[in-house]
Design a protein around this motif. Structure first.
Motif, short mmCIF file in Angstrom:
data_model
loop_
_atom_site.label_atom_id
_atom_site.label_comp_id
_atom_site.label_asym_id
_atom_site.label_seq_id
_atom_site.Cartn_x
_atom_site.Cartn_y
_atom_site.Cartn_z
N LEU A 130 -2.92 -35.93 7.04
CA LEU A 130 -1.52 -36.13 7.45
C LEU A 130 -0.71 -34.85 7.44
N THR A 131 -1.17 -33.84 6.65
CA THR A 131 -0.40 -32.59 6.62
C THR A 131 -0.42 -31.91 8.01
N HIS A 132 -1.41 -32.25 8.86
CA HIS A 132 -1.34 -31.71 10.23
C HIS A 132 -1.42 -32.80 11.30
N LEU A 133 -0.80 -33.92 11.00
CA LEU A 133 -0.81 -35.03 11.96
C LEU A 133 -0.19 -34.63 13.31
N GLU A 134 0.95 -33.95 13.24
CA GLU A 134 1.63 -33.61 14.52
C GLU A 134 0.73 -32.75 15.39
N ASP A 135 0.03 -31.78 14.74
CA ASP A 135 -0.89 -30.91 15.47
C ASP A 135 -2.03 -31.74 16.08
N ILE A 136 -2.56 -32.66 15.28
CA ILE A 136 -3.66 -33.52 15.75
C ILE A 136 -3.20 -34.33 16.97
N LEU A 137 -2.01 -34.95 16.86
CA LEU A 137 -1.52 -35.79 17.97
C LEU A 137 -1.25 -34.95 19.21
#
Ligand SMILES: Cc1ncc(COP(=O)(O)O)c(C=O)c1O
Length: 386
Positions: A255-262
């Protein structure tokens, strides 16, 4: 082989899981709580209760709403089997509703027609007339990460006094008109199997604003223990649906890089849609204008009906590209046919769509070259065996 999906694991995930291994707390520790807090921020709900699978999450929601033998739950058949199975767990009966041919989500008109048919006493399952007062639940599914048209279904849900549970197992990060998926209805569920947007290995979570649902789910995931969680004090029937701390830590790190993943997944999806736009025998996923954000789960294309989809699957699989038919309707699964006597023709749109849809490789780190290879092999397959 280009796989259908691949988890995205960085050094952060590895370090966080090792942190747990070096601690003495391997279940229900700080990462379980941190993970829940982060998911609540994403879904914008008051409560999150993490469990060991998306199926467990859906099951506990239904239990907390008092589902029982004799109840009916309306659910699409174009979904993963667990969406319907959770009703069967409690000896309730799923009733399948047809989908919209473009979005593949519940068709609000079909939902309304189905409820009218039941009201008029014209619906029978296993020889029994379905009573409208026993139709208590509705489980829409945000299929492949695409939100259901909630404004269209809401008046129907209200009119027939249905309790809505959002199966958002495939839609972490998606938004309907700016509101996060998972936050519609009494409660929602996300799932974290390794093919999902983020993974905990195995895992799922309940999100809700309803304090009572949250309290019941928390107790039932932990063997029905009371609020004080005293070890040998069981106040209701419960399960061991707890997630272990290593899995929660993995999820928290993800979740710490969820935005990047999405963002990366969105780019992969856009590139595919661009690449496929030059062919008239394939339809990329349709994105409704109310889908203000999509947390892409899988990338599912629809082939021209004249193309033999199953031969395409065989050809691509034997040429190094893993693909899968998504979904195979639930009502036509062998044990549903056996239990309820369902046959083809019951849900025309679901059946038609499921014969020509195909999930192609899709993952966060997918490169342009890999995507080009997939599209080339797809084109070759259509030319040679389609
Ligand atoms: C729509 C849907 N519902 C429920 C589930 C069940 O989740 P799990 O496999 O974590 O039990 C899934 C998982 O793939 C799903 O896609």
């Amino acid at each position: 082989m280009i796989p259908l999906s691949k988890p995205y694991i960085t050094q952060t995930e590895i370090d966080t899981v090792i942190d747990v291994l070096k601690s003495d707390r391997l279940s229900m520790g700080k990462y379980t709580e941190l993970f829940e807090k982060e998911i609540s921020k994403i879904a914008k709900t008051k409560y999150s209760i993490v469990v060991n699978s998306g199926t467990s999450a859906l099951h506990l929601i239904l239990k907390s709403l008092g589902i029982q033998q004799g109840d009916y739950m309306i659910v699409p058949s174009f979904t993963f089997v667990a969406s319907a199975n959770v009703a069967l767990f409690e000896k309730a009966t799923p009733i399948f509703v047809d989908i919209d041919p473009k979005t593949y989500n519940v068709d609000p008109n079909a939902l309304e027609d189905l409820l009218k048919k039941i009201e008029q006493g014209r619906m029978h399952i296993s020889g029994q007339r379905v009573r409208i007062d026993k139709v208590r639940f509705f489980m829409p599914v945000d299929v492949f990460g695409q939100p259901v048209d909630y404004d269209a279904v809401e008046p129907i849900v209200c009119k027939w006094n249905l309790k809505m549970i959002e199966d958002s197992c495939e839609a972490l990060g998606s938004e309907y008109k700016g509101k996060p998926c998972g936050s519609f209805g009494e409660a929602g569920a996300f799932a974290f199997y390794p093919n999902k947007q983020i993974t905990t290995g195995e895992g799922g979570i309940i999100v809700t604003d309803n304090e009572e649902i949250a309290r019941m789910c928390k107790s039932m995931r932990n063997q029905g223990r009371g609020e004080d969680e005293a070890w040998l004090n069981h106040v209701r029937l419960g399960y061991n649906y707890r997630i272990d701390e290593l899995s929660a830590a993995l999820g928290y790190a993800q979740l710490t890089h969820l935005e990047d993943i999405l963002y990366k997944r969105d780019n992969v999806a856009k590139r595919y849609s661009q690449m496929l736009s030059e062919y008239d025998w394939v339809e990329p996923p349709y994105i409704a204008n109310y889908a203000t954000k999509i947390g892409w789960f899988v990338y599912v294309i629809k082939l021209d009906e004249k193309i033999n989809r199953d031969r395409i699957i065989d050809y691509m699989s034997s040429h190094g590209v893993q693909v899968r038919n998504y979904f195979s309707p639930v009502h036509l699964q062998p044990f549903y046919k056996q239990l309820f006597g369902y046959t083809e023709g019951m849900l025309p749109v679901t059946e038609k769509i499921s014969k020509s849809t195909l999930a192609i490789p899709f993952y966060t780190t997918m490169t342009i070259q890999e995507q080009q290879t997939v599209v080339e092999i797809l084109k070759e397959a259509v030319e040679r065996v389609g």
